[in-house]
Each structure stands twice: as structure tokens, then as C-alpha cells.
Design an enzyme around this catalytic site. Structure first.
Site, short mmCIF file in Angstrom:
data_model
loop_
_atom_site.label_atom_id
_atom_site.label_comp_id
_atom_site.label_asym_id
_atom_site.label_seq_id
_atom_site.Cartn_x
_atom_site.Cartn_y
_atom_site.Cartn_z
N LYS A 63 0.83 -1.21 0.00
CA LYS A 63 0.00 0.00 0.00
C LYS A 63 0.85 1.25 0.00
O LYS A 63 0.50 2.26 -0.61
CB LYS A 63 -0.90 0.03 1.24
N LYS A 79 -5.30 -8.74 -7.21
CA LYS A 79 -6.55 -9.11 -6.53
C LYS A 79 -7.66 -8.10 -6.84
O LYS A 79 -7.37 -6.92 -7.11
CB LYS A 79 -6.31 -9.29 -5.03
N LYS A 125 -11.61 -2.93 -3.81
CA LYS A 125 -12.57 -1.83 -3.83
C LYS A 125 -12.01 -0.62 -4.54
O LYS A 125 -12.75 0.23 -4.99
CB LYS A 125 -12.85 -1.40 -2.38
P1 AMP Z 1 -11.21 -5.48 3.11
O1 AMP Z 1 -12.16 -5.10 2.05
O2 AMP Z 1 -9.78 -5.24 2.71
O3 AMP Z 1 -11.56 -4.93 4.46
O4 AMP Z 1 -11.30 -7.05 3.24
C1 AMP Z 1 -12.32 -7.68 3.98
C2 AMP Z 1 -12.26 -9.18 3.82
O5 AMP Z 1 -12.48 -9.57 2.46
C3 AMP Z 1 -10.91 -9.79 4.22
O6 AMP Z 1 -11.14 -11.05 4.83
C4 AMP Z 1 -10.22 -9.96 2.90
O7 AMP Z 1 -9.25 -10.99 2.94
C5 AMP Z 1 -11.39 -10.35 2.01
N1 AMP Z 1 -11.11 -9.99 0.62
C6 AMP Z 1 -10.95 -8.74 0.12
N2 AMP Z 1 -10.67 -8.78 -1.20
C7 AMP Z 1 -10.65 -10.09 -1.54
C8 AMP Z 1 -10.42 -10.81 -2.76
N3 AMP Z 1 -10.17 -10.17 -3.91
N4 AMP Z 1 -10.48 -12.16 -2.73
C9 AMP Z 1 -10.74 -12.82 -1.57
N5 AMP Z 1 -10.98 -12.21 -0.39
C10 AMP Z 1 -10.93 -10.87 -0.37
#
Ligand code: AMP
Ligand code: TRP
Length: 340
Positions: A119, A202, A205
Site C-alpha cells: 500500500k 486481486k 474496492k
Molecule cells: P477489506 O475489504 O480489505 O476490508 O477485506 C475484507 C475481507 O475480504 C478480508 O477477509 C479480505 O481478505 C477479504 N477480501 C478482500 N478482497 C478479496 C479478494 N479479492 N479475494 C478474496 N478475499 C478478499
């Protein structure tokens, strides 16, 4: 250390730093619901707003994203009665325990965190101190509830391992057996859902183009269009999984199908032997719409009544505090912080 004395308890969180994606759904929320429904663990799910502000968030958008993530949880099947569902900043114990963990964790540990490095890029000096200390807050989230299991996508594995290091050092330094060794739970074909335009990155958002991700609020036509336009190579689907090696975009679409249909990826190949994209993409789009459109409709319905979401989160926060307050009190006692 024996883990048996700890109640089987799941904690996980999602940042309200923008809308939810298919990656959040398949990598996290869908499994949160399965765990809740299995009934073997207490389940605590959190909209981690204090994590979101480690990078700039517009205040009005932060509130609405917090409600949207909560609506996404509920629309997907997280039941605010059977699970504890709340937003992090309403339970001040998270920030308090994080401070103690800042004094347990070592700078060298933080320096190894790949998410921070990714990041921050070349601009580490310009990042907030909060972004650097973020894994310590995440450890506090988990350990405040003595959680034993943490369902996350693969990108979070290192942070859960650091949580174990913090628990172990705390227990060792203070000669107690107080915090459990929380286990990451990372399983299934969708632990890493990739970007639809570049299968080596990956799905997130915050990517530049909306075409690279599926948002949980996308309508049926948008979902279908994005999957139709997803990048692929020219070859048809192979007979075996090995045939997907070195084909990240193809592998990703097969994994997404598998996760949506709740079948192993090999079975997807067996259902569509040697299919070309002209056959497979419309089938995937149909499945994705069938699974996701009802969730996005329910999210929209819930978002129409923000006061009700706020009420549910406040009630969840009250229940969370009932677990968190005694754990923090005992932590203060162990550390030797005087309480009147
Ligand atoms: P975040 O949006 O970064 O707060 O992620 C929240 C949850 O979603 C965490 O458990 C991440 O590991 C999972 N997550 C986010 N993006 C992905 C993705 N592209 N594939 C699988 N899991 C994801
Ligand atoms: N760091 C996680 C992410 O970016 C979100 C998170 C914060 C979390 N606290 C947590 C996940 C505790 C699991 C448990 O995805």
C-alpha cells in the site's frame, strides 16, 4: 498452550473504505454466514471503521459506507440476532487494547508486513502512522473477544499470524495464559478473487476501473456485462485443473464459478468439458446474477432505512461491549494499570 479453555468464537471484519466487492463476498461474507449457520461457534462480525481511516476517508462517505457494509452483511445472511454485528468505533475497547499491543509488538514485525509495503509503495514516509500500526489494531479486534478462529481472504493471513505473535509475546512477558492463539481460516476456491482485467492482481474496492471488479450493488445487467468483458486468453477450458496453470484469468473465472456454485473447481471443468468462452461466460454470468442480484436488491432495501441499520449496529455494539469490557479490564490488571 491449550486452546480448549477458550469458547469457540469467530471474529472477522471488513473495512468500510468503499463498496463491497465480489472478493469480499466470496472470500469473507459468504463464509461468515456459513459459520454462523453451522452453529458451532459464536460469531462476531465487525465493520472496521477505525481501520478504514488509516487512509483518508471523506466523513460523509465513511458513514454511508459503514451502513452499506452492514447492509451487505445482513443482505447476505448475517443475522444480527444470531451473530454480534457492529461497527468498531462504537466499542472503544478496540482502540484501548490496540495501544497496549503497540507496546507489545516490535517495529521489526511491522516492517515485515507485506500489505503495508504494497500500500505504501515508495511513499512509506508519507503514510499515516495508523496505516503502519494497523496490524496491531487488528490483533486487538481479534483478541478482545478471545476469538479462536478468524475467517479471512488470503491477503490477511500474515496479519492473523502477527496476532498470534502478539498474543504469545504478551502471554510470555506477563507470564499468563490469557490470550488464545487465533487460527486463520482460509479455505475454498475464492480465498483470492482476482481482478477481471488482470488476473495477477486481486479484485479490490479501490482499483482504477470499475470494469475490473463486481460490486455487491451492481445490478444484473452490469454484472453480466462485466463478466462478458472479463479478460481471458483464447484457449478453451481444459479438461483438468493443471491445464489452468499459467492462465490466471481463466483460473479466476473457474474459481468464481466454483465458489458461487459451492462446488470444487475440478467439477466446473467436468460440467463444461472443453467449453469456449462463448459458452462459459454466459453461464457464469447467469449464475452470478442468480446469486448476487437478490443480495443487491436486499441491500438497496436496507439502505432505504438507515435509522434501522444504525439501531441494529448500536445494539450489536452493546452486546460486543459485554464481552470486550471484562477482557480489557483483566488486561489492564495484568499490565498493572491502576483502576480505582
Ligand atoms: P477489506 O475489504 O480489505 O476490508 O477485506 C475484507 C475481507 O475480504 C478480508 O477477509 C479480505 O481478505 C477479504 N477480501 C478482500 N478482497 C478479496 C479478494 N479479492 N479475494 C478474496 N478475499 C478478499
Ligand atoms: N485487515 C482486514 C482487511 O483489510 C480487516 C480486519 C480488521 C479484520 N480487523 C480484523 C479481519 C480482524 C479479521 C479480523 O481485510
Amino acid at each position: 498452550m491449550s486452546e480448549s479453555r477458550f469458547t469457540p468464537r469467530v471474529f472477522s471484519g471488513i473495512k468500510p473504505s468503499g463498496g463491497l466487492t465480489l472478493g469480499n463476498y466470496l472470500g469473507a461474507i459468504k463464509r461468515f454466514v456459513q459459520t454462523q449457520d453451522a452453529g458451532t461457534h459464536e460469531t462476531i462480525y465487525c465493520v472496521v471503521d477505525l481501520h478504514a481511516i488509516t487512509v483518508w476517508q471523506d466523513p460523509a462517505e465513511l458513514k454511508s459506507a459503514t451502513r452499506e457494509v452492514a447492509a451487505g452483511f445482513i443482505a447476505s445472511g448475517v443475522d444480527p440476532e444470531r451473530s454480534v454485528l457492529f461497527n468498531q468505533s462504537q466499542v472503544s475497547q478496540h482502540a484501548e487494547l490496540a495501544w497496549i499491543f503497540n507496546c507489545v509488538a516490535r517495529v521489526g514485525w511491522m516492517d515485515r508486513m507485506t500489505q503495508f509495503k504494497e500500500k505504501a509503495g515508495k511513499n512509506a514516509e508519507k503514510q499515516s502512522l495508523g496505516l503502519y500500526a494497523y496490524p496491531s489494531l487488528m490483533a486487538a479486534d481479534i483478541l478482545l473477544y478471545h476469538a479462536t478462529h478468524v475467517p479471512v481472504g488470503e491477503d490477511q493471513k500474515q496479519h492473523v499470524e502477527l496476532t498470534r505473535d502478539i498474543a504469545a509475546k504478551f502471554n510470555h512477558d506477563y507470564k499468563v495464559d490469557f490470550f488464545p492463539m487465533a487460527e486463520p481460516v482460509i479455505e475454498g476456491p475464492a480465498m483470492r478473487v482476482m481482478n477481471l482485467r488482470d488476473g495477477t492482481k486481486k479484485m479490490s474496492k479501490s482499483g482504477e476501473s470499475d470494469m475490473e471488479r463486481i460490486n455487491m450493488t451492481d445490478d444484473a445487467d452490469t454484472i453480466a456485462k462485466k463478466l462478458q468483458k472479463a479478460r481471458t486468453d483464447a484457449a478453451p477450458l481444459p479438461e483438468t485443473l493443471e491445464g489452468l496453470d499459467g492462465r490466471p484469468e481463466a483460473r479466476n473465472l473457474v474459481d468464481i464459478y466454483a465458489a458461487l456454485a459451492d462446488i470444487p473447481p475440478a467439477e466446473v471443468l467436468a460440467r463444461y468439458p472443453g467449453a469456449g468462452w462463448g459458452t462459459f461466460k454466459p453461464a457464469l454470468a447467469e449464475l452470478a446474477v442468480e446469486k448476487l442480484a437478490p443480495i443487491s436488491r436486499e441491500m438497496a432495501r436496507l439502505m432505504d432505512d438507515p435509522a434501522e441499520i444504525d439501531r441494529l449496529l448500536a445494539r450489536g455494539a452493546e452486546r460486543a461491549r459485554e464481552i470486550a469490557a471484562p477482557v480489557l479490564r483483566e488486561t489492564y490488571e495484568i499490565v498493572g494499570l491502576l483502576r480505582g
